[in-house]
Design a protein around this motif. Structure first.
Motif, PDB file in Angstrom:
ATOM      1  N   ALA B 285      19.878  13.075 -23.960  1.00  0.00           N
ATOM      2  CA  ALA B 285      19.299  12.687 -22.669  1.00  0.00           C
ATOM      3  C   ALA B 285      18.062  11.824 -22.892  1.00  0.00           C
ATOM      4  O   ALA B 285      17.881  10.793 -22.240  1.00  0.00           O
ATOM      5  CB  ALA B 285      18.941  13.917 -21.856  1.00  0.00           C
ATOM      6  N   ALA B 286      17.223  12.222 -23.849  1.00  0.00           N
ATOM      7  CA  ALA B 286      15.988  11.480 -24.120  1.00  0.00           C
ATOM      8  C   ALA B 286      16.309  10.085 -24.642  1.00  0.00           C
ATOM      9  O   ALA B 286      15.690   9.096 -24.229  1.00  0.00           O
ATOM     10  CB  ALA B 286      15.120  12.248 -25.112  1.00  0.00           C
ATOM     11  N   ALA B 287      17.293  10.000 -25.531  1.00  0.00           N
ATOM     12  CA  ALA B 287      17.671   8.686 -26.062  1.00  0.00           C
ATOM     13  C   ALA B 287      18.167   7.782 -24.941  1.00  0.00           C
ATOM     14  O   ALA B 287      17.795   6.606 -24.858  1.00  0.00           O
ATOM     15  CB  ALA B 287      18.742   8.848 -27.144  1.00  0.00           C
ATOM     16  N   ALA B 288      18.984   8.339 -24.033  1.00  0.00           N
ATOM     17  CA  ALA B 288      19.479   7.549 -22.902  1.00  0.00           C
ATOM     18  C   ALA B 288      18.316   7.138 -21.987  1.00  0.00           C
ATOM     19  O   ALA B 288      18.312   6.032 -21.441  1.00  0.00           O
ATOM     20  CB  ALA B 288      20.522   8.332 -22.122  1.00  0.00           C
ATOM     21  N   SER B 289      17.318   8.027 -21.842  1.00  0.00           N
ATOM     22  CA  SER B 289      16.139   7.686 -21.023  1.00  0.00           C
ATOM     23  C   SER B 289      15.408   6.487 -21.605  1.00  0.00           C
ATOM     24  O   SER B 289      14.927   5.625 -20.871  1.00  0.00           O
ATOM     25  CB  SER B 289      15.147   8.842 -20.954  1.00  0.00           C
ATOM     26  OG  SER B 289      15.752   9.997 -20.520  1.00  0.00           O
ATOM     27  N   ILE B 290      15.307   6.476 -22.927  1.00  0.00           N
ATOM     28  CA  ILE B 290      14.599   5.356 -23.563  1.00  0.00           C
ATOM     29  C   ILE B 290      15.378   4.055 -23.322  1.00  0.00           C
ATOM     30  O   ILE B 290      14.785   3.007 -23.050  1.00  0.00           O
ATOM     31  CB  ILE B 290      14.406   5.618 -25.073  1.00  0.00           C
ATOM     32  CG1 ILE B 290      13.520   6.854 -25.279  1.00  0.00           C
ATOM     33  CG2 ILE B 290      13.784   4.415 -25.757  1.00  0.00           C
ATOM     34  CD1 ILE B 290      12.118   6.751 -24.734  1.00  0.00           C
ATOM     35  N   VAL B 291      16.719   4.139 -23.381  1.00  0.00           N
ATOM     36  CA  VAL B 291      17.525   2.952 -23.085  1.00  0.00           C
ATOM     37  C   VAL B 291      17.236   2.469 -21.661  1.00  0.00           C
ATOM     38  O   VAL B 291      16.990   1.283 -21.420  1.00  0.00           O
ATOM     39  CB  VAL B 291      19.035   3.255 -23.255  1.00  0.00           C
ATOM     40  CG1 VAL B 291      19.863   2.063 -22.784  1.00  0.00           C
ATOM     41  CG2 VAL B 291      19.354   3.583 -24.712  1.00  0.00           C
ATOM     42  N   LEU B 292      17.200   3.405 -20.708  1.00  0.00           N
ATOM     43  CA  LEU B 292      16.896   3.050 -19.314  1.00  0.00           C
ATOM     44  C   LEU B 292      15.516   2.418 -19.196  1.00  0.00           C
ATOM     45  O   LEU B 292      15.329   1.389 -18.538  1.00  0.00           O
ATOM     46  CB  LEU B 292      16.972   4.298 -18.423  1.00  0.00           C
ATOM     47  CG  LEU B 292      16.650   4.093 -16.944  1.00  0.00           C
ATOM     48  CD1 LEU B 292      17.762   3.319 -16.264  1.00  0.00           C
ATOM     49  CD2 LEU B 292      16.465   5.425 -16.230  1.00  0.00           C
ATOM     50  N   PHE B 293      14.551   3.030 -19.879  1.00  0.00           N
ATOM     51  CA  PHE B 293      13.182   2.533 -19.816  1.00  0.00           C
ATOM     52  C   PHE B 293      13.096   1.105 -20.341  1.00  0.00           C
ATOM     53  O   PHE B 293      12.476   0.231 -19.717  1.00  0.00           O
ATOM     54  CB  PHE B 293      12.261   3.454 -20.618  1.00  0.00           C
ATOM     55  CG  PHE B 293      10.864   2.936 -20.783  1.00  0.00           C
ATOM     56  CD1 PHE B 293      10.054   2.753 -19.674  1.00  0.00           C
ATOM     57  CD2 PHE B 293      10.363   2.624 -22.027  1.00  0.00           C
ATOM     58  CE1 PHE B 293       8.763   2.269 -19.815  1.00  0.00           C
ATOM     59  CE2 PHE B 293       9.081   2.134 -22.182  1.00  0.00           C
ATOM     60  CZ  PHE B 293       8.282   1.959 -21.070  1.00  0.00           C
ATOM     61  N   VAL B 294      13.730   0.847 -21.479  1.00  0.00           N
ATOM     62  CA  VAL B 294      13.678  -0.495 -22.079  1.00  0.00           C
ATOM     63  C   VAL B 294      14.321  -1.515 -21.137  1.00  0.00           C
ATOM     64  O   VAL B 294      13.795  -2.609 -20.923  1.00  0.00           O
ATOM     65  CB  VAL B 294      14.352  -0.492 -23.465  1.00  0.00           C
ATOM     66  CG1 VAL B 294      14.521  -1.912 -23.988  1.00  0.00           C
ATOM     67  CG2 VAL B 294      13.535   0.335 -24.449  1.00  0.00           C
ATOM     68  N   LEU B 295      15.463  -1.137 -20.543  1.00  0.00           N
ATOM     69  CA  LEU B 295      16.125  -2.038 -19.601  1.00  0.00           C
ATOM     70  C   LEU B 295      15.212  -2.383 -18.431  1.00  0.00           C
ATOM     71  O   LEU B 295      15.046  -3.545 -18.058  1.00  0.00           O
ATOM     72  CB  LEU B 295      17.411  -1.398 -19.061  1.00  0.00           C
ATOM     73  CG  LEU B 295      18.632  -1.405 -19.967  1.00  0.00           C
ATOM     74  CD1 LEU B 295      19.769  -0.613 -19.350  1.00  0.00           C
ATOM     75  CD2 LEU B 295      19.074  -2.844 -20.210  1.00  0.00           C
ATOM     76  N   LEU B 296      14.599  -1.356 -17.840  1.00  0.00           N
ATOM     77  CA  LEU B 296      13.735  -1.576 -16.679  1.00  0.00           C
ATOM     78  C   LEU B 296      12.497  -2.385 -17.052  1.00  0.00           C
ATOM     79  O   LEU B 296      12.083  -3.278 -16.322  1.00  0.00           O
ATOM     80  CB  LEU B 296      13.314  -0.241 -16.065  1.00  0.00           C
ATOM     81  CG  LEU B 296      14.417   0.507 -15.322  1.00  0.00           C
ATOM     82  CD1 LEU B 296      13.919   1.862 -14.846  1.00  0.00           C
ATOM     83  CD2 LEU B 296      14.900  -0.310 -14.145  1.00  0.00           C
ATOM     84  N   LEU B 297      11.921  -2.064 -18.233  1.00  0.00           N
ATOM     85  CA  LEU B 297      10.731  -2.789 -18.680  1.00  0.00           C
ATOM     86  C   LEU B 297      11.073  -4.266 -18.876  1.00  0.00           C
ATOM     87  O   LEU B 297      10.330  -5.155 -18.445  1.00  0.00           O
ATOM     88  CB  LEU B 297      10.212  -2.178 -19.980  1.00  0.00           C
ATOM     89  CG  LEU B 297       8.830  -2.645 -20.413  1.00  0.00           C
ATOM     90  CD1 LEU B 297       7.783  -2.173 -19.427  1.00  0.00           C
ATOM     91  CD2 LEU B 297       8.508  -2.147 -21.814  1.00  0.00           C
ATOM     92  N   GLY B 298      12.219  -4.509 -19.491  1.00  0.00           N
ATOM     93  CA  GLY B 298      12.664  -5.885 -19.697  1.00  0.00           C
ATOM     94  C   GLY B 298      12.748  -6.636 -18.384  1.00  0.00           C
ATOM     95  O   GLY B 298      12.265  -7.759 -18.258  1.00  0.00           O
ATOM     96  N   LEU B 299      13.358  -5.987 -17.382  1.00  0.00           N
ATOM     97  CA  LEU B 299      13.494  -6.619 -16.072  1.00  0.00           C
ATOM     98  C   LEU B 299      12.143  -6.925 -15.449  1.00  0.00           C
ATOM     99  O   LEU B 299      11.909  -8.010 -14.912  1.00  0.00           O
ATOM    100  CB  LEU B 299      14.269  -5.698 -15.131  1.00  0.00           C
ATOM    101  CG  LEU B 299      15.779  -5.748 -15.264  1.00  0.00           C
ATOM    102  CD1 LEU B 299      16.406  -4.633 -14.449  1.00  0.00           C
ATOM    103  CD2 LEU B 299      16.277  -7.106 -14.778  1.00  0.00           C
ATOM    104  N   SER B 300      11.228  -5.950 -15.528  1.00  0.00           N
ATOM    105  CA  SER B 300       9.909  -6.143 -14.922  1.00  0.00           C
ATOM    106  C   SER B 300       9.167  -7.289 -15.597  1.00  0.00           C
ATOM    107  O   SER B 300       8.534  -8.107 -14.933  1.00  0.00           O
ATOM    108  CB  SER B 300       9.079  -4.864 -15.027  1.00  0.00           C
ATOM    109  OG  SER B 300       9.779  -3.794 -14.459  1.00  0.00           O
TER     110      SER B 300
END
Lengths: 278, 315
Positions: B285-300
């Motif tokens: 779950a934590a690894a998937a969260s980091i993937v989500l975070f990186v995606l969102l950060l990239g977009l921002s």
């Protein structure tokens, strides 16, 4: 007169489109509102019955008793009000400190606040659950409220506004011997009412509707908030008894709709001023 | 006697005051700053930044949320995610959901904003109704949409039957469940982009339209050469915010389909929830969260970059 009706005629297609849009969005809402007064037989009819023949107000009391809605309301109200008040307070004091107190490195502090906007709530979900567990706050109001209190976006909105305030008024207040605490509440806040209303309303609606955090951090029916509670009602009544389920969804939605009717302007301006939901 | 008692108190009061002035000279506004901003900053540190770090750590362990030790496994969780067909489905679902919802809400939002920017009677009421669902609880909306989507007596079946089309069992069909969730999402959130576009339209300077008219531009030409280009920054903003919001959609999916049938509507966030709180697989779950975070950060960051460039060109 002729010109006027000519214009109306020319605009007829636009009026048609407007009507279609209003129907598409409004019909489901009409469907819930009328459905909450229908009998099961009326709901299970195709083609649909638009208006209930004999409004069944019993659906509301049936819904109220099928799940502990009194408790859900109490929990939702406590959590929403506590978080909204805390967010307003923290946003005000933090923004005030960032704009009116002279310290070195306050831009760095502002960056610290701003960067929090880039951390989505979902990334903090599991770790915050563990933190709350270590604090012994699982299934408590503290667990529901405290992790949602820190405020980045509201601070940002207040800071933007404070920087536009007239320096002369503030300097005059300082000369009058006004301390920072009194300056904040007696001078700066009254000049920032629209922003305060916006920040407050966004927090209010966001917390009232929040589903994920209450779902994760509570584990008994008594501690659930309304949005989680409505899914109980759905499980209890199944698809057998739609009237009370419709009534139950109205328990969740009507308070927000009332706030919306009163404060529409502020909510919309809040959303367009920053456009961050929740 | 009494004086002797009072004296030390007065002296210590003096000390106290002297210390305050000394502190004020030495520290300036710092103590006050800590008092004002401190609580919020501490809370941000505990409940926003610390979780981010802790998440990175958790993603390097295989932990079941119960065992007293968290076994360190390095990048295994990330490698497993990369190799997992399930996770590829989840990413694909997330992309389809984002594409469908962002496309739908943006196009419809723009169309509605253009329509309701015309001087039509009742447009204020129409705007208010179209925006209303944005503020409603996703859980409550999902519950009554389950009824609306019922293939036997739901309201959605009505127009399909009029047209003689087959009525799918929306939420129980692996092919249609995603379409249904996207439709409900669009229904709820179109008002959001509409409101942003309305604000964008109202920010277009009137002189531009007048200049266009003097240059002999008709309604269509001034729409193409004034309105559309002027809405560029708004569109960028709407797109990025909508993508971020769609990545964070949870309550609709949880209540409408619970991620099913057979993972058909499991998006990244729902997967994180499932792995963490249903399967007790904290590391994954934590690894998937980091993937989500990186995606969102990239977009921002992309938005910031593009926004900057626009400002430069405009200036």
């Amino acid at each position: 007169m002729a010109a006027k009706s000519w214009r109306l005629l020319r605009q007829l297609p636009w009026y048609g489109l407007m009507l279609v849009a209003v129907f598409a969005i409004g019909l489901p809402l009409f469907w819930v509102a009328t459905g909450s007064l229908k009998t099961t037989r009326e709901i299970y009819t195709f083609p649909p019955v638009w208006l209930p023949q004999h409004p069944r107000w019993d659906n509301f009391s049936a819904a109220w008793h099928a799940a502990p809605f009194g408790r859900f309301y109490l929990n939702s109200i406590i959590v929403t009000l506590a978080d909204t008040a805390a967010k307003l307070f923290f946003a005000l004091t933090t923004a005030y400190a960032l704009v009116f107190l002279n310290i070195r490195g306050r831009n760095l502090v502002f960056l610290f606040v701003l960067a929090a906007l880039f951390v989505p709530v979902q990334v903090t979900l599991l770790p915050n659950y563990l933190t709350v567990g270590r604090l012994g706050w699982i299934n408590t109001y503290f667990g529901l409220i405290v992790p949602m209190m820190p405020v980045a976006f509201g601070t940002f909105l207040f800071r933007q506004h404070f920087r536009t305030l007239s320096r002369e008024v503030l300097d005059a207040a300082v000369i009058d011997g006004c301390g920072h605490w009194r300056l904040l509440w007696d001078v700066v806040l009254p000049m920032s009412r629209p922003v305060a209303v916006t920040v407050g309303l966004l927090a209010l609606v966001g917390r009232w509707n929040d589903f994920l955090w209450p779902l994760v951090v509570t584990n008994t029916v008594e501690m659930r908030t309304l949005p989680v509670g409505i899914t109980y009602l759905y499980q209890v009544e199944g698809v057998q008894n739609w009237g009370p389920i419709f009534a139950g969804t109205l328990f969740v939605m009507v308070p927000v709709l009332l706030v919306y009717i009163v404060a529409q302007r502020w909510i919309v301006s809040g959303i367009t001023s920053g456009a961050v939901k929740g | 006697m009494a004086r002797d008692v009072v004296q030390p108190a007065a002296v210590s009061g003096l000390h106290w005051r002297a210390m305050l002035t000394w502190m004020q000279q030495k520290l300036g506004d710092w103590p006050l700053f800590v008092l004002f901003a401190g609580p919020n900053l501490v809370l941000l540190a505990i409940f926003t930044y610390w979780p981010l770090l802790y998440n990175v750590y958790l993603s390097l362990t295989s932990w079941d949320l119960i065992a007293p030790v968290k076994p360190f496994v390095g990048l295994t969780n990330y490698r497993n995610l990369a190799a997992s067909a399930e996770f590829r489905t989840v990413l694909l679902n997330t992309a389809i959901f984002a594409l469908g919802t962002v496309g739908g809400t943006t196009i419809l939002g723009l169309a509605l904003a253009l329509l309701l920017n015309l001087r039509l009677r009742g447009r204020t009421l129409a705007r208010a109704i179209i925006f209303a669902p944005v503020l409603l609880s996703g859980a409550a909306i999902s519950v009554f949409w389950i009824n609306m989507l019922d293939p036997r007596f739901g309201l959605v079946a009505l127009p399909l039957r009029w047209l003689g089309l087959p009525v799918p069992d929306w939420l129980n069909s692996p092919h249609w469940a995603m379409v249904a969730v996207i439709l409900v999402y669009i229904w709820q959130n179109t008002g959001f982009s509409m409101v942003l576009y309305l604000a964008g339209l109202q920010n277009i300077p009137h002189e531009l339209y007048e200049a266009a008219r003097i240059d002999g531009a008709g309604a269509v030409a001034s729409f193409r050469h004034v309105t559309l280009p002027q809405l560029g920054p708004t569109t960028l903003f709407v797109l990025v915010v909508s993508v971020i919001n769609s990545f964070q959609a949870f309550d609709l999916i949880k209540v409408l389909t619970d991620g099913g049938p057979v993972n058909a509507t499991t998006t990244l966030l729902f997967y994180i929830y499932q792995q963490g709180f249903v399967a007790f697989n904290a590391g994954r779950a934590a690894a998937a969260s980091i993937v989500l975070f990186v995606l969102l950060l990239g977009l921002s960051l992309l938005q910031l970059r593009l926004g900057e460039r626009r400002v430069h060109y405009g200036g």
